[in-house]
Design an enzyme around this catalytic site. Structure first.
Site, PDB file in Angstrom:
ATOM      1  N   ARG A  69      25.540  23.327  -6.558  1.00  0.00           N
ATOM      2  CA  ARG A  69      26.628  23.035  -7.487  1.00  0.00           C
ATOM      3  C   ARG A  69      27.168  21.610  -7.322  1.00  0.00           C
ATOM      4  NH1 ARG A  69      26.438  28.168  -6.797  1.00  0.00           N
ATOM      5  NH2 ARG A  69      26.197  27.574  -4.645  1.00  0.00           N
ATOM      6  N   THR A  70      27.448  21.241  -6.081  1.00  0.00           N
ATOM      7  CA  THR A  70      28.165  19.975  -5.902  1.00  0.00           C
ATOM      8  C   THR A  70      27.301  18.796  -6.358  1.00  0.00           C
ATOM      9  OG1 THR A  70      29.343  20.972  -4.068  1.00  0.00           O
ATOM     10  CG2 THR A  70      29.478  18.594  -4.247  1.00  0.00           C
ATOM     11  N   ARG A  84      27.400  13.843   1.268  1.00  0.00           N
ATOM     12  CA  ARG A  84      27.644  15.098   1.993  1.00  0.00           C
ATOM     13  C   ARG A  84      26.965  15.000   3.344  1.00  0.00           C
ATOM     14  NH1 ARG A  84      26.962  21.252  -0.145  1.00  0.00           N
ATOM     15  NH2 ARG A  84      28.956  20.662  -1.053  1.00  0.00           N
ATOM     16  N   HIS A  93      36.472  19.065   1.586  1.00  0.00           N
ATOM     17  CA  HIS A  93      35.660  19.070   0.370  1.00  0.00           C
ATOM     18  C   HIS A  93      36.639  18.845  -0.784  1.00  0.00           C
ATOM     19  CE1 HIS A  93      32.480  19.782  -2.303  1.00  0.00           C
ATOM     20  NE2 HIS A  93      32.017  20.936  -1.878  1.00  0.00           N
ATOM     21  N   LYS A 119      14.411   8.459  10.907  1.00  0.00           N
ATOM     22  CA  LYS A 119      13.838   7.464  11.817  1.00  0.00           C
ATOM     23  C   LYS A 119      14.895   6.944  12.780  1.00  0.00           C
ATOM     24  CE  LYS A 119      10.797   5.746   8.173  1.00  0.00           C
ATOM     25  NZ  LYS A 119      10.576   4.558   7.326  1.00  0.00           N
TER      26      LYS A 119
HETATM   27  C1  NCD Z   1      30.815  25.060  -0.451  1.00  0.00           C
HETATM   28  C2  NCD Z   1      30.492  23.988   0.556  1.00  0.00           C
HETATM   29  O1  NCD Z   1      29.414  23.425   0.578  1.00  0.00           O
HETATM   30  O2  NCD Z   1      31.391  23.731   1.351  1.00  0.00           O
HETATM   31  N1  NCD Z   1      29.966  25.083  -1.566  1.00  0.00           N
HETATM   32  C3  NCD Z   1      30.263  24.299  -2.629  1.00  0.00           C
HETATM   33  O3  NCD Z   1      30.356  23.098  -2.527  1.00  0.00           O
HETATM   34  N2  NCD Z   1      30.504  24.923  -3.788  1.00  0.00           N
HETATM   35  C4  NCD Z   1      31.047  26.377   0.135  1.00  0.00           C
HETATM   36  C5  NCD Z   1      29.993  26.974   1.010  1.00  0.00           C
HETATM   37  O4  NCD Z   1      28.920  26.456   1.195  1.00  0.00           O
HETATM   38  O5  NCD Z   1      30.317  28.045   1.542  1.00  0.00           O
END
Ligand code: NCD
Length: 439
Positions: free
Chosen positions: A57-58, A107, A135, A86
């Site tokens: 999703r993100t 991320r 997040h 590396k």
């Molecule tokens: C979340 C995350 O990656 O923190 N997912 C997301 O971004 N929708 C929640 C999760 O992974 O549990």
């Protein structure tokens, strides 16, 4: 590495404030109503997405948002294909990618990675999730989903459920909801609560206080009928003189989250809170919206999907438009500016406090000393400026008077933040020429 005076970009939900959030949510609404007008708003810009942890999703909603605004997208979707395997440092990678893009979404599995990346990248960085820390754009998506239903947050009661210790989405949302005046009920899985110091910081910043509420259904989630509620200070007045713990009357929303087992979380004897069919008919949940950042596990069974209170797929659908608003605020501030975020200081690297106590802090991987920042008016907390973990400080020196005091003394509270010098041991302060001023 020079520390920037202010960390640029969007790294932490702690940077949200009511003015920013209200204007932001309103902005998303405007964008949603006029999807085609912005097709070329970022034409000529390049956005990089670097995802060193799995994501569906993100990453895709950020990329979809970029395309909808006409920006070009470059991506590292699998860290195994980048030079990080590396042995390249995060700082070097950030510096390089910052030369190829106008904004980076990053991320990373380490707490505080986003802030560190932003200091090397030279372009705005948006946190796509860093370790268990934060997040913030998921919070914007969550808040927007609720804002569309409610129009405002005051007087609303939201339960945050599951792995609150490792769950970055719930932690970030706690900041967002309290900045907007909602009540938050903490419903941690047994043994997976957030730290007291995290809650203390929220209470102080939001001018909230913590109380207790009870309801029989809570026992099936957390093992106890009582739960902590964080609410605006004025709100408890009605219940102050009531005997016993006030009964929780309703939830307006429940935010479910999965067990973060990739961060070492384990369910206590297999018990993990989630929605069960029989709970759906309880008056406590009669008007309660169900949210989840997804992916889900058993805590949110498919039988809830057709329930009129389910909002989690809509929540996921809101991802791109919310992230369009994030990109516009950062890259087209000329036309789309928003009230400023509350900036987090870059921190002060001057100290002998040793390494950050959080083993997952990004400072360990990058072999750097954790800079400190200080929060708290009634009680001073010294935090790692990257991962917000509390550093072991026992004494506070004043750089102007050269006196050193016990940390929890009135005298220490009177030292201006810019004059503070933290110490773990008194002798260290004396060696540096400070004069002992304790009792
Ligand atoms: C979340 C995350 O990656 O923190 N997912 C997301 O971004 N929708 C929640 C999760 O992974 O549990």
């Amino acid at each position: 590495m020079p520390l920037l005076p202010v960390l640029e970009g969007l790294h932490s939900a702690e940077a949200f404030n009511a003015a920013f959030l209200s204007a932001f949510l309103d902005r998303v609404r405007q964008i949603e109503k006029r999807p085609l007008e912005l097709r070329d708003a970022l034409r000529g810009s390049i956005i990089a997405t670097v995802f060193e942890e799995p994501s569906t999703r993100t990453r895709l909603s950020f990329e979809s948002a970029a395309h909808r605004l006409g920006a070009g997208v470059i991506t590292v979707a699998d860290p195994k294909t980048s030079s990080r395997t590396k042995g390249e440092t995060l700082r070097d990678s950030a510096r390089i990618i910052g030369g190829y893009a106008d904004l980076i979404v990053w991320r990373h599995p380490r707490d505080g990675a986003s802030r560190l990346v932003s200091q090397a990248a030279g372009v705005p960085v948006v946190n796509g999730g860093d370790g268990r820390l934060g997040h913030p754009t998921q919070t914007l998506v969550d808040l927007y989903t609720l804002y569309r239903e409610w129009g405002g947050f005051q007087g609303r009661t939201v339960g945050l459920m599951g792995d609150l210790m490792h769950g970055r989405t719930a932690r970030s949302l706690a900041w967002g909801l309290t900045m907007l005046g909602a009540r938050v009920v903490a419903l941690p899985a047994p043994g997976l609560d957030w730290e007291t110091s995290f809650e203390t910081r929220i209470l102080e910043r939001a001018e909230y206080r913590a109380g207790m509420v009870s309801h029989p259904v809570l026992r099936s989630w957390t093992g106890s009928e009582e739960a902590r509620v964080l609410e605006p200070k004025g709100m408890l007045q009605g219940t102050l003189f009531q005997e016993g713990t006030p009964v929780l009357e309703r939830f307006d929303a429940l935010y479910l989250t999965r067990l973060q087992d990739e961060r070492g979380a384990e369910a206590d004897r297999g018990v993990y809170p989630g929605l069960r069919g029989w709970q759906l008919d309880d008056p406590l949940l009669a008007d309660c919206l169900f949210l989840h950042p997804l992916p889900r596990r058993g805590e949110l069974p498919e039988e809830v999907d057709d329930d009129p209170r389910a909002r989690y797929f809509l929540q996921a659908r809101n991802g791109p438009v919310v992230r369009q608003a994030v990109f516009l605020a950062m890259l087209r501030a000329d036309a789309w500016s928003l009230p400023p975020l509350t900036s987090l200081p870059a921190g002060n690297p001057e100290h002998e406090l040793g390494a950050c106590p959080n083993a997952n802090c990004v400072t360990h991987e990058e072999a750097i000393k954790p800079p400190w920042r200080v929060v708290g008016r009634r009680q001073r907390l010294f935090l790692c400026a990257y991962c917000d973990s509390q550093l072991g400080v026992e004494y506070a020196g004043c750089r102007s008077s050269r006196r050193v005091h016990p940390l929890h003394s009135q005298a220490a509270l009177r030292i201006r933040p810019e004059n503070l010098r933290p110490f773990r041991e008194r002798d260290e302060a004396l060696r540096e020429g400070y004069v002992w001023w304790g009792s």
